[in-house]
Design a protein around this motif. Structure first.
Motif, PDB file in Angstrom:
ATOM      1  N   PHE B 158       0.860  -1.187   0.000  1.00 34.58           N
ATOM      2  CA  PHE B 158       0.000   0.000   0.000  1.00 34.58           C
ATOM      3  C   PHE B 158       0.895   1.235   0.000  1.00 34.58           C
ATOM      4  O   PHE B 158       1.627   1.485   0.947  1.00 34.58           O
ATOM      5  N   ARG B 159       0.857   1.971  -1.107  1.00 35.02           N
ATOM      6  CA  ARG B 159       1.643   3.193  -1.197  1.00 35.02           C
ATOM      7  C   ARG B 159       0.724   4.363  -1.566  1.00 35.02           C
ATOM      8  O   ARG B 159       0.404   4.540  -2.744  1.00 35.02           O
ATOM      9  N   VAL B 190      10.201   2.904   3.459  1.00 36.38           N
ATOM     10  CA  VAL B 190      10.687   4.291   3.502  1.00 36.38           C
ATOM     11  C   VAL B 190      11.553   4.616   2.289  1.00 36.38           C
ATOM     12  O   VAL B 190      12.235   5.627   2.263  1.00 36.38           O
ATOM     13  N   ASP B 191      11.517   3.746   1.296  1.00 34.87           N
ATOM     14  CA  ASP B 191      12.424   3.922   0.159  1.00 34.87           C
ATOM     15  C   ASP B 191      12.158   5.210  -0.620  1.00 34.87           C
ATOM     16  O   ASP B 191      13.016   5.696  -1.316  1.00 34.87           O
ATOM     17  N   CYS B 204       2.789  12.782   1.493  1.00 33.12           N
ATOM     18  CA  CYS B 204       2.943  11.449   2.039  1.00 33.12           C
ATOM     19  C   CYS B 204       3.994  10.698   1.226  1.00 33.12           C
ATOM     20  O   CYS B 204       3.830  10.503   0.027  1.00 33.12           O
ATOM     21  N   GLN B 205       5.085  10.316   1.871  1.00 34.09           N
ATOM     22  CA  GLN B 205       6.163   9.640   1.145  1.00 34.09           C
ATOM     23  C   GLN B 205       6.396   8.238   1.676  1.00 34.09           C
ATOM     24  O   GLN B 205       7.390   7.603   1.363  1.00 34.09           O
ATOM     25  N   LEU B 206       5.458   7.789   2.499  1.00 40.60           N
ATOM     26  CA  LEU B 206       5.629   6.474   3.099  1.00 40.60           C
ATOM     27  C   LEU B 206       4.796   5.427   2.375  1.00 40.60           C
ATOM     28  O   LEU B 206       3.838   5.755   1.680  1.00 40.60           O
ATOM     29  N   GLY B 207       5.181   4.181   2.556  1.00 40.84           N
ATOM     30  CA  GLY B 207       4.392   3.082   2.049  1.00 40.84           C
ATOM     31  C   GLY B 207       4.406   1.960   3.077  1.00 40.84           C
ATOM     32  O   GLY B 207       5.168   2.008   4.043  1.00 40.84           O
ATOM     33  N   HIS B 255       4.366   4.960  13.068  1.00 40.23           N
ATOM     34  CA  HIS B 255       5.256   5.191  11.942  1.00 40.23           C
ATOM     35  C   HIS B 255       4.651   6.069  10.881  1.00 40.23           C
ATOM     36  O   HIS B 255       5.226   6.260   9.840  1.00 40.23           O
ATOM     37  N   VAL B 256       3.495   6.516  11.173  1.00 45.98           N
ATOM     38  CA  VAL B 256       2.838   7.339  10.165  1.00 45.98           C
ATOM     39  C   VAL B 256       3.086   8.799  10.476  1.00 45.98           C
ATOM     40  O   VAL B 256       3.016   9.231  11.607  1.00 45.98           O
TER      41      VAL B 256
END
Lengths: 121, 682
Positions: B158-159, B190-191, B204-207, B255-256
């Motif tokens: 989920f990204r 976090v790539d 939003c840069q997280l997945g 972590h969000v």
């Protein structure tokens, strides 16, 4: 701290029903009957949730959402739009305007709360 | 929520829907004059749409079905897929009538009227232009492995797209919902996270890579992504339960990057709406408020009175304070009473439809003109006006206005006009119902009155007196009882209901040019301008608008005794019947002890009479308190009020007094033979 919701609908019945349901769920509800009124309320207060109808006189829901998103305090506020079945293009327009989600009419209070929980922590 | 809980919205829904139905009807009629007017069509669409939405929620199937069909057609009109035509307007009007009937039957928990025919007509119109009915086909439920029973493990990547925060979306909530479905293991991706100095916290840069062990189906899993599906990259793969690939993390939400919502600091304080145009308030709430303000007026008057006993040094300051209070109280009273005021136009509008229907059924060309819709009247009065006005408009259409042929032959335009107008005059509102028809036929009226035994043959009567006869009970000049008139309501009922509102009715008519019925009404029923009078030890209040003058009995012409019990007096050449209030109400007056007895000349409709009292106490505004709920009805009393000194006083009903004194219009000059009904009195 009670959470605050802004309910925007030109139908008093819908306003009352949505408000009642949200109030029972612990929201302090402010009501508006069109986008214009809602913007006035938005400028005067803070809300954790906005629920708006789309088809309204004076200022419709899409225009309202667009305008709301330009207000700094509402940049990230969850905004649900009330749509009718088959209104996919309206959903997309709403999305483009900045809507968080939608709720298809007719709905019952349980459905409303389920959807609200999807967007409000 | 239970069905019962929804029931509390029914009242609002019915009220609101009735308003919408009125809008539909009025706008549809306007649409005939301005077909294709987008503003009108939008208003129509909104009205139907709004009812449809609410009725669907509340489970009124017939209403929502019908409005759905109406909405389709209105949308076609709006989008120019259909052209407005009289036929189509008729179908829509029929539909709006039926809608009104459906609302009525739903509100009285009766069976729904049959809507199939009208819906079929609407649907036919909707399909008419080859436009395919919008069959709302639901997309088929996705059939995935999830429909199978038994626990499964879903691997989800989920990204969310960077812009999701700006849509008010919070990915953490998706994780929370997923976690509620079973056992969730999460791994933060976090790539795509940029370095700290270029980090934009609003993006939003997280997945996440997720493992969900659950027995619910794919639909339920996808449901958690309902609002993010179109703004994220998402892959779902199902497999049999396997080893835990990842150790559960303490909390996904840690972590969000929580979106910087202003909601965090949002005060629960309700924001007042600065520009709310209307507020729906239950009538009894307003009534209580009106009552309370009345009490306030009284206590203020009591303070004013007891000021007389206060130490002189304190007096000026106190008097000033009370004067201030008086000003504010009056202001408050005005404003509170104003809440009950609604524009009279709200009922004028209804008659457009009536006149249109009458045009068709009578074969006449009728038009309705309205003037002064903005004039405001007490809400309850506006409601009470509906029936008398309906009757008067019917009368004008049925009897007053001629057929187009007759009109043309008389050198008038073929179309007849009924004008409803309202305006202020002093403290009253004047409502006129005028037509440009043939005027009253005095010969016919007289003949009918003689036939009915209302007057004697050969009795000399002026035209005005003849016109008055149509207000007599049971009077009808229609030679043939059409389906419009002859419904059991006569002009006498109109007159009585207007008088019941402390108003009066007057009629003028010019042969060949038309008739006009004039209703004179007070602004409100709650406050009365009155004159306080004393009789013996009691105080009575007379409605000021019915007081003409006051005479000293010692200086005026002597009172003449008539045969029987009657008394009369002559005032500037006019002979007036004389009544004694003490005798009518059975109280003791000063009698011979009063050196200066007075007579008040009163007007009840067309009738004038003099009323003997002991003393005049002065004019004031009185808050009318109804006696009805607590006391049996007493003839001659309109209600009660509380005076400045706290005592209760009765407000007199002048019409009733005249009735009690057996007075009849101009009884001293004209013998209107007592017919079956003594209520010919006006």
């Amino acid at each position: 701290m009670a959470r605050a919701a802004l309910v925007v609908d030109d139908s008093t019945t819908m306003q009352e029903m949505v408000s009642f349901t949200l109030t029972k769920a612990g929201f302090a509800v402010t009501r508006a009957s069109n986008g214009q009124e809602a913007l006035t309320s938005a400028n005067a207060g803070k809300f954790d949730l906005v629920i708006t109808d789309l088809n309204m006189p004076v200022m419709d829901g899409i225009t309202f959402i667009k305008n709301l998103r330009t207000l700094a305090p509402f940049k990230f506020t969850p905004v649900l739009m009330l749509t009718t079945e088959g209104g996919d293009d309206r959903k997309q327009q709403g999305r483009a305007a900045g809507a968080t989600g939608w709720l298809t009419k007719p709905f019952d209070p349980d459905k409303l709360l389920t959807i609200v929980k999807k967007v409000v922590p | 929520m239970e069905v019962d809980e929804l029931a509390q919205f029914h009242a609002t829904f019915f009220e609101e829907s009735r308003e919408h139905v009125r809008t539909l009807e009025e706008r549809l009629l306007e649409l005939e004059a301005r077909p294709g007017d987008l503003e009108l069509l939008n208003a129509l669409f909104r009205a139907a749409h709004s009812i449809k939405g609410s009725s669907g929620v509340l489970g009124f199937k017939a209403i929502s079905h019908l409005t759905h069909a109406m909405e389709n057609v209105l949308d076609d009109l709006r989008e120019s897929r259909l052209a407005a035509s009289p036929g189509l307007t008729n179908v829509l009007l029929q539909a709006s009538d039926l809608l009104g009937a459906c609302i009525t039957s739903a509100s009285s928990k009766q069976r729904d009227p049959d809507i199939t025919e009208v819906v079929a007509a609407l649907d036919a119109a909707h399909r008419g232009e080859g436009h395919v009915a919008a069959a709302v086909a639901k997309p088929a439920e996705p059939v995935g492995p999830g429909t199978l029973d038994g626990p499964r493990v879903w691997t989800i990547v989920f990204r969310p797209k960077p812009g999701v925060f700006a849509l008010g979306l919070n990915p953490a909530l998706v994780l929370r919902d997923l976690a509620a479905l079973g056992t969730l293991r999460t791994e933060l991706l976090v790539d795509r996270l940029s370095t700290f100095d270029t980090l934009d916290p609003e993006q939003c840069q997280l997945g996440w890579r997720l493992e969900l062990e659950t027995d619910v189906g794919e639909a339920a899993v996808r449901d958690c992504f309902m609002f993010v599906e179109d703004v994220c990259e998402l892959t779902l793969t199902a497999s049999e339960p396997a080893f835990a690939l990842f150790t559960p993390l303490p909390s996904a939400e840690d972590h969000v990057l929580a979106p910087p919502t202003a909601a965090e600091q949002a005060a629960a304080a309700k924001a007042p709406t600065a520009e709310t145009s209307t507020l729906r308030v239950a009538t009894d709430k307003v009534d209580r408020l009106v009552n309370l303000v009345g009490e306030l007026v009284i206590s203020q008057a009591m303070i004013m009175r007891s000021l007389q006993d206060v130490a002189p040094s304190e007096l000026p300051r106190l008097r000033e304070a009370v004067a201030d209070m008086e000003r504010h109280t009056r202001d408050l009273q005005d404003r509170v009473l104003n809440i009950r005021m609604v524009p009279i136009g709200s009922i004028f509008g209804r008659f457009r439809r009536l006149v249109r229907d009458l045009s068709a059924s009578l074969g006449k060309d009728l038009h309705l003109a309205t003037v002064g819709e903005e004039v405001e009247l007490d809400k309850s009065m506006v409601e009470h006006l509906a029936d008398p006005l309906t009757h008067l408009v019917r009368n004008a259409s049925d009897h007053g206005l001629e057929t187009p042929e007759e009109r043309v032959a008389a050198g008038k335009p073929a179309a007849g006009t009924i004008t409803l107008s309202a305006r202020h005059q002093g403290g009253n509102v004047i409502v006129d119902i005028a037509d440009d028809g043939r005027g009253l036929n005095t010969r016919k009226i007289l003949a009918r009155a003689i036939e009915r035994g209302l007057v004697l043959e050969g009795q000399p009567l002026s035209d005005e007196q003849i016109h008055e006869l149509i207000f007599a009970p049971g009077f009808s000049t229609a030679e043939v009882v059409t389906d419009l008139s002859g419904r059991g309501v006569g002009m006498d009922v109109v007159k009585r209901s207007i008088q019941g509102m402390n108003g009066s009715v007057a009629l003028t008519s010019t042969p060949g040019q038309g008739s006009r019925v004039r209703l004179t009404l007070p602004l409100t029923l709650a406050i009365l301008d009155g004159m306080a009078t004393r009789v013996g030890e009691s105080t009575f209040v007379l409605p000021l608008n019915q007081v003409i003058e006051t005479l000293s009995l010692t200086r005026s012409s002597p009172i003449q005794q008539l045969l029987g019990n009657g008394e009369i007096m002559t005032v500037r050449g006019e002979t007036l019947p004389l009544l004694r209030l003490a005798r009518l109400l059975n109280v003791v007056d000063d009698g011979a002890n009063n050196a200066r007895p007075l007579a008040v000349v009163l007007e009840a409709g067309e009738l004038r009479f003099a009323l003997v009292i002991d003393e005049l106490l002065g004019k004031s505004q009185y808050v009318i308190k109804s006696l009805e709920p607590n006391f049996a009805r007493v003839e001659g009393l309109l209600g009660a009020t509380i005076l400045g000194d706290g005592t209760v006083s009765f407000i007199l009903d002048v019409q009733a007094l005249a009735r009690m004194g057996n007075l009849r219009a101009e009884s001293t000059e004209r013998v209107v033979e007592p017919s079956a009904s003594p209520e010919v009195t006006v």
